[in-house]
Design an enzyme around this catalytic site. Structure first.
Site, PDB file in Angstrom:
ATOM      1  CD  GLU A 198     -20.344   9.626  17.243  1.00  0.00           C
ATOM      2  OE1 GLU A 198     -19.899   8.818  17.293  1.00  0.00           O
ATOM      3  OE2 GLU A 198     -20.711  10.241  15.948  1.00  0.00           O
ATOM      4  N   PRO A 206       0.905  -1.217   0.059  1.00  0.00           N
ATOM      5  CG  PRO A 206      -0.633  -1.390   1.665  1.00  0.00           C
ATOM      6  CD  PRO A 206       0.650  -2.042   1.092  1.00  0.00           C
TER       7      PRO A 206
END
Length: 649
Positions: free
Chosen positions: A425, A203
């Protein structure tokens, strides 16, 4: 130097041509009437001339009637004209004179500047055309020359394997290349053939280029570096010429290393059609294949290349004899991240509370480039607040900033939006805490960061190379926690869950089509990851399954998502008191750390209320379903506490 000179010559030629054009097309001066010499003398004696201007034998003047005239003094009469006719009038102050009669200049001298200008223009034009047309052995604008840059010792910064952390197996794989470059006779004596090409796959930001520089620095050999895109130009044949020039220069400097970054720009599969490149790229690739195949045995030139898309490279490039060794450079594990952090912290003053092992644990999936950026951001934060050293709070804030963006504390957020974000959240956090195999919650915040209105961070206990079906199902439940919490508590839903839904759908589809995790469809793959599609290769490929199977895939994906939603809804209904407690604490504090969350979840801490404001969540803010679930969860908690008291008695 030659390229710079050709560029300068072009602009000089252009400037000279403009000057010549101006000289030839500029309008001529207005014609002045000619006056006979004797007439002029008579007019001066009579006082009819106001002023004259003398240039050599040419006299220009203005009469008292403001009429201009021009006359020529006969050759040899310059002195007598001035002394006999002009000076008496000057003494009487009736005539103004500029200039004095001089010896006539030669005609050739007068036109010499123009001839020089034309000559200089022709010279520079000749030089420019020579460079443009390949004169003197050069090609058009030097397009055929390689753009590879040879890094010198001072530019290499003496990078060695000691400066590369977290890549132990990769360095061991490349030690053989270093040994050959240092002592090739040992291998030649044994009849061994050293790999001609080494392909670094991984990557972006994992250190492929840095590791290649370390090989050259360890072996102390010249290092030629070039990008794959530098070979390809709009002119057919230029790329192939650059490949030939690069390898010719490298063979002169052998032993050495040629490093080609982003080789997929030039080494893509040939004949792919759509997206597969054009004739220039294919010719360049063909020349690269020929050059690599044309090496003599152990010639001393090793080609190293880097890419993150090895799947689209031409098979001929990867066969033995060319790039016959592949080194996979992946993301570092926790031990590798700690070593990398130690390298990037060498010249940074760290406070006593900084534990890089903890930082490494908090940064799973970070590449070496991410870790370097993390330490740099921490140093910038410390400098911004005029600190003498970097403390753990700086690194913690930098870590969150790198992942989610800077905190937007100045952003004006309505109370309704704050409540929705807090519930969302808190839903993620509470559900994650209730799942047995999920990563523990590290931090929750409702301060906007980047494009997100809030942020819930997790801290895994250990790195994972793969995920089980149970872990993926729990991850789906956690992702849907925000949407379910909004629906239960506020009896409404928002666009804030769009990213959660997208990620959940992607995971569910991968479970069905790639990982074979459903009984109905079996252990069969029905496609690949959409992000890895290469248009030139995959565009013309059709589906390998029927419409009936496609419909079944959609039903299975829907079933997995629905099951996760139902599980999440049941968990939050049973723990509604915890959900509201955490939501209210978020509205009060905006950010909650791991310990504070645990205390709130276990009921060991309560949000502190302002008597003037009353409850943060008012009666009308909570839906009827949430109220019923709250009563049930409070009754369940009370029964649990009573049972524990009875056991103690």
């Amino acid at each position: 130097m030659k390229r710079r000179f050709s560029g300068v010559s072009f602009y000089l030629v252009l400037l000279l041509m403009l000057l010549m054009a101006y000289r030839f097309i500029s309008p001529p001066r207005q014609a002045v009437p000619e006056m006979d010499y004797n007439t002029m003398v008579t007019s001066i004696q009579n006082g009819d001339v106001k002023s004259i201007e003398i240039h050599n034998r040419i006299v220009r003047g203005v009469t008292k009637e403001d009429k201009s005239f021009q006359s020529i003094i006969p050759e040899g009469a310059e002195d007598s004209f001035y002394n006999k006719y002009v000076q008496p009038q000057v003494e009487k102050a009736s005539l103004k004179v500029t200039g004095i009669p001089e010896e006539t200049t030669s005609k050739w001298i007068s036109i010499l500047p123009s001839l020089l200008l034309v000559g200089v223009m022709i010279f520079f034009w000749f030089v420019f055309m020579q460079n443009a047309q390949g004169g003197g052995g050069g090609r058009m604008m030097n397009f055929g020359k390689s753009k590879a840059k040879q890094l010198k010792d001072d530019e290499m910064n003496h990078v060695t394997f000691a400066d590369v952390a977290g890549l132990h197996e990769e360095k061991e794989e490349l030690e053989e290349i270093v040994d050959f470059l240092k002592n090739p006779r040992k291998f030649v004596k044994m009849g061994a053939r050293i790999p001609k090409g080494v392909l670094m796959v991984g990557p972006p930001g994992t250190g492929k280029t840095y590791l290649s520089k370390a090989v050259a620095g360890e072996a102390k050999v010249p290092f030629f570096t070039i990008s794959g895109s530098d070979f390809v130009e709009m002119f057919v044949g230029v790329g192939a010429s650059r490949v030939r020039d690069l390898f010719q220069n490298a063979k002169k400097m052998a032993p050495c290393i040629i490093f080609i970054d982003e080789i997929d720009a030039v080494g893509r599969i040939r004949g792919a059609g759509v997206g597969g490149g054009h004739d220039e790229r294919e010719q360049t690739l063909n020349q690269l294949l020929v050059e690599m195949d044309g090496f003599g045995t152990n010639e001393g030139v090793i080609v190293m290349a880097a890419t993150n898309r090895a799947d689209i490279l031409d098979p001929a490039l990867l066969r033995p004899g060319r790039f016959d060794r592949t080194v996979t450079v992946g993301r570092p594990d926790i031990r590798g991240r700690e070593e990398i952090l130690n390298i990037h912290a060498r010249k940074k003053p760290l406070a006593q509370d900084v534990d890089l092992k903890v930082v490494a644990k908090r940064t799973p999936g970070f590449t070496p480039a991410d870790l370097e950026n993390l330490m740099n951001e921490a140093a910038l934060l410390a400098a911004r607040f005029n600190k003498s050293s970097i403390d753990m709070d700086d690194i913690e804030e930098a870590s969150i900033k790198v992942q989610a963006g800077p905190a937007k504390k100045s952003k004006v957020v309505s109370e309704k939006e704050r409540k929705l974000t807090a519930v969302h959240e808190a839903g993620h956090a509470v559900v994650s805490r209730l799942l047995p195999n999920h990563d523990p919650v590290h931090m929750i915040t409702i301060i906007p960061r980047g494009a997100a209105g809030g942020f819930t961070a997790y801290l895994p206990d250990e790195d994972q190379s793969f995920m089980t079906k149970g872990q993926m199902e729990e991850h789906l439940v956690s992702l849907l926690g925000g949407r379910v919490a909004e629906s239960l508590v506020l009896d409404d839903i928002s666009t804030g869950a769009s990213n959660d839904i997208e990620r959940a759908t992607k995971i569910a589809r991968a479970m069905v089509t790639q990982y074979g995790m459903t009984k109905e469809l079996g252990t069969i793959t029905y496609g690949t990851d959409d992000e890895q599609v290469f248009m030139g290769r995959d565009f013309s490929r059709g589906r390998h399954f029927s419409d009936e199977t496609a419909s079944m895939i959609d039903r299975q994906v829907r079933a997995i998502i629905d099951h996760a939603y139902t599980t999440c809804e049941n968990l939050l209904k049973e723990n509604m008191d915890k959900l509201l407690r955490v939501s209210e604490a978020l509205l009060e504090r905006e950010t909650i750390n791991r310990k504070e969350f645990e205390d709130l979840f276990l009921g060991q801490a309560q949000p502190s209320y302002d008597p003037d404001k009353g409850d943060i969540f008012k009666e009308e803010d909570i839906s009827e379903r949430a109220k019923e679930a709250l009563k049930e969860s409070e009754k369940k908690s009370a029964d649990k506490l009573a049972g524990e008291d009875n056991k103690e008695d």
